[in-house]
Scaffold this motif. Sequence first.
Motif, PDB file in Angstrom:
ATOM      1  N   CYS A  39     -32.210  -9.896  17.459  1.00 60.95           N
ATOM      2  CA  CYS A  39     -31.288  -9.690  18.578  1.00 60.95           C
ATOM      3  C   CYS A  39     -30.797  -8.258  18.514  1.00 60.95           C
ATOM      4  O   CYS A  39     -30.120  -7.870  17.545  1.00 60.95           O
ATOM      5  CB  CYS A  39     -30.131 -10.670  18.476  1.00 60.95           C
ATOM      6  SG  CYS A  39     -29.415 -11.137  20.062  1.00 60.95           S
ATOM      7  N   GLU A  40     -31.143  -7.451  19.494  1.00 61.50           N
ATOM      8  CA  GLU A  40     -30.861  -6.021  19.441  1.00 61.50           C
ATOM      9  C   GLU A  40     -29.369  -5.738  19.468  1.00 61.50           C
ATOM     10  O   GLU A  40     -28.605  -6.426  20.134  1.00 61.50           O
ATOM     11  CB  GLU A  40     -31.565  -5.304  20.594  1.00 61.50           C
ATOM     12  CG  GLU A  40     -33.079  -5.381  20.490  1.00 61.50           C
ATOM     13  CD  GLU A  40     -33.768  -4.498  21.503  1.00 61.50           C
ATOM     14  OE1 GLU A  40     -33.066  -3.740  22.188  1.00 61.50           O
ATOM     15  OE2 GLU A  40     -35.004  -4.557  21.591  1.00 61.50           O
ATOM     16  N   GLN A  41     -28.950  -4.726  18.747  1.00 60.45           N
ATOM     17  CA  GLN A  41     -27.545  -4.343  18.689  1.00 60.45           C
ATOM     18  C   GLN A  41     -27.062  -3.899  20.065  1.00 60.45           C
ATOM     19  O   GLN A  41     -27.805  -3.325  20.845  1.00 60.45           O
ATOM     20  CB  GLN A  41     -27.352  -3.219  17.679  1.00 60.45           C
ATOM     21  CG  GLN A  41     -27.676  -3.638  16.251  1.00 60.45           C
ATOM     22  CD  GLN A  41     -27.565  -2.488  15.274  1.00 60.45           C
ATOM     23  OE1 GLN A  41     -27.492  -1.340  15.678  1.00 60.45           O
ATOM     24  NE2 GLN A  41     -27.571  -2.803  13.999  1.00 60.45           N
ATOM     25  N   GLY A  42     -25.800  -4.183  20.337  1.00 60.43           N
ATOM     26  CA  GLY A  42     -25.238  -3.803  21.622  1.00 60.43           C
ATOM     27  C   GLY A  42     -25.340  -4.898  22.663  1.00 60.43           C
ATOM     28  O   GLY A  42     -24.877  -4.733  23.780  1.00 60.43           O
ATOM     29  N   ARG A  43     -25.944  -6.044  22.316  1.00 63.25           N
ATOM     30  CA  ARG A  43     -26.024  -7.141  23.258  1.00 63.25           C
ATOM     31  C   ARG A  43     -24.631  -7.710  23.504  1.00 63.25           C
ATOM     32  O   ARG A  43     -23.771  -7.702  22.626  1.00 63.25           O
ATOM     33  CB  ARG A  43     -26.935  -8.247  22.704  1.00 63.25           C
ATOM     34  CG  ARG A  43     -28.389  -7.818  22.483  1.00 63.25           C
ATOM     35  CD  ARG A  43     -29.111  -7.638  23.789  1.00 63.25           C
ATOM     36  NE  ARG A  43     -29.274  -8.895  24.494  1.00 63.25           N
ATOM     37  CZ  ARG A  43     -30.273  -9.762  24.255  1.00 63.25           C
ATOM     38  NH1 ARG A  43     -31.184  -9.506  23.349  1.00 63.25           N
ATOM     39  NH2 ARG A  43     -30.374 -10.887  24.944  1.00 63.25           N
ATOM     40  N   GLN A  44     -24.395  -8.237  24.669  1.00 62.07           N
ATOM     41  CA  GLN A  44     -23.116  -8.849  24.968  1.00 62.07           C
ATOM     42  C   GLN A  44     -22.950 -10.128  24.156  1.00 62.07           C
ATOM     43  O   GLN A  44     -23.918 -10.713  23.667  1.00 62.07           O
ATOM     44  CB  GLN A  44     -23.017  -9.145  26.462  1.00 62.07           C
ATOM     45  CG  GLN A  44     -23.046  -7.894  27.326  1.00 62.07           C
ATOM     46  CD  GLN A  44     -22.971  -8.234  28.797  1.00 62.07           C
ATOM     47  OE1 GLN A  44     -22.951  -9.388  29.179  1.00 62.07           O
ATOM     48  NE2 GLN A  44     -22.923  -7.203  29.619  1.00 62.07           N
ATOM     49  N   GLU A  45     -21.708 -10.560  24.020  1.00 63.81           N
ATOM     50  CA  GLU A  45     -21.414 -11.700  23.157  1.00 63.81           C
ATOM     51  C   GLU A  45     -22.175 -12.946  23.574  1.00 63.81           C
ATOM     52  O   GLU A  45     -22.698 -13.683  22.727  1.00 63.81           O
ATOM     53  CB  GLU A  45     -19.907 -11.971  23.169  1.00 63.81           C
ATOM     54  CG  GLU A  45     -19.488 -13.076  22.208  1.00 63.81           C
ATOM     55  CD  GLU A  45     -17.984 -13.269  22.172  1.00 63.81           C
ATOM     56  OE1 GLU A  45     -17.531 -14.272  21.618  1.00 63.81           O
ATOM     57  OE2 GLU A  45     -17.274 -12.390  22.708  1.00 63.81           O
ATOM     58  N   HIS A  46     -22.260 -13.207  24.885  1.00 66.89           N
ATOM     59  CA  HIS A  46     -22.961 -14.415  25.323  1.00 66.89           C
ATOM     60  C   HIS A  46     -24.448 -14.333  25.020  1.00 66.89           C
ATOM     61  O   HIS A  46     -25.098 -15.334  24.727  1.00 66.89           O
ATOM     62  CB  HIS A  46     -22.733 -14.653  26.821  1.00 66.89           C
ATOM     63  CG  HIS A  46     -23.564 -13.803  27.713  1.00 66.89           C
ATOM     64  ND1 HIS A  46     -23.205 -12.509  28.048  1.00 66.89           N
ATOM     65  CD2 HIS A  46     -24.764 -14.027  28.328  1.00 66.89           C
ATOM     66  CE1 HIS A  46     -24.120 -11.994  28.846  1.00 66.89           C
ATOM     67  NE2 HIS A  46     -25.074 -12.884  29.030  1.00 66.89           N
ATOM     68  N   ALA A  47     -25.014 -13.104  25.033  1.00 66.32           N
ATOM     69  CA  ALA A  47     -26.422 -12.943  24.706  1.00 66.32           C
ATOM     70  C   ALA A  47     -26.666 -13.203  23.224  1.00 66.32           C
ATOM     71  O   ALA A  47     -27.673 -13.788  22.844  1.00 66.32           O
ATOM     72  CB  ALA A  47     -26.889 -11.536  25.078  1.00 66.32           C
ATOM     73  N   MET A  48     -25.734 -12.770  22.366  1.00 73.30           N
ATOM     74  CA  MET A  48     -25.850 -13.055  20.940  1.00 73.30           C
ATOM     75  C   MET A  48     -25.814 -14.554  20.700  1.00 73.30           C
ATOM     76  O   MET A  48     -26.522 -15.076  19.840  1.00 73.30           O
ATOM     77  CB  MET A  48     -24.720 -12.359  20.187  1.00 73.30           C
ATOM     78  CG  MET A  48     -24.793 -10.843  20.192  1.00 73.30           C
ATOM     79  SD  MET A  48     -26.226 -10.204  19.303  1.00 73.30           S
ATOM     80  CE  MET A  48     -25.791 -10.647  17.616  1.00 73.30           C
ATOM     81  N   GLY A  49     -24.992 -15.247  21.476  1.00 74.48           N
ATOM     82  CA  GLY A  49     -24.947 -16.695  21.354  1.00 74.48           C
ATOM     83  C   GLY A  49     -26.266 -17.339  21.738  1.00 74.48           C
ATOM     84  O   GLY A  49     -26.696 -18.310  21.104  1.00 74.48           O
ATOM     85  N   CYS A  50     -26.917 -16.790  22.764  1.00 79.86           N
ATOM     86  CA  CYS A  50     -28.224 -17.304  23.171  1.00 79.86           C
ATOM     87  C   CYS A  50     -29.255 -17.081  22.070  1.00 79.86           C
ATOM     88  O   CYS A  50     -30.114 -17.935  21.822  1.00 79.86           O
ATOM     89  CB  CYS A  50     -28.675 -16.626  24.459  1.00 79.86           C
ATOM     90  SG  CYS A  50     -27.739 -17.118  25.920  1.00 79.86           S
TER      91      CYS A  50
END
Length: 233
Positions: A39-50
Amino acid sequence: MPGHIVVGVDGSPAARAAVDWAVAEARSRSLRLRVVHACEQGRQEHAMGCCASSLAFAGDRARALSGGLPVITELLAGNVVDRLLMEAATADSVVLGSRGLGELAAMAYAVAHARAHGARLHAVHVWRTPAVSPYAVAGDGVLMDLYQEDTRAVADGVDRWRAENPDVEITHAAWVGHPVSVLTEAAASADLVVVGSRGLGGFAAAIMGSVGHGVLHHVTCPVAVVRPRARTA
């Protein structure tokens, strides 16, 4: 020889098939299985959850099929290609799906261009059947299931773009064949062809992507090859 197989997942149908193939390979050779999601750095929180959810799903699937085979899961931070290359340095092999979730990466540019020029946008999804498929290990009908899931995912994505951009006329078609051939035919009546760049397949393709390189040499209208922007923390 390293004692584990790495399988990279991203929540796509092809990644799920890759998990099935990796489990079968690991079991046949008594190797451990490592399931990773970068999961690339700088992703939004909801994307990290995905990302975490996709990894958990893949890990559960691997364990259900493993027959007691050791399965490790890890969520990695950083550039996907760089992290997978690091994983490959200590692995027996790295298994990936043939297609990920990046097919709609060029849509933002295409929608903006269509809006600026008052043009219609026609999204073309091309599914190419592998000549030699590892998915057969998962049983009969897997390729058809994969095609249907992949096509449905893309159609759902186009529907979201259509709902978020009601001022732009967006149509969609799904085809089975070679992407360059299908896009070349579709381009016959187009003012511009937009393709994403994933940087796969040879030296020229490392610059613009194999499909972009092929389309550029076969269509007569302008071509925009859209590379993903680097994310910052």
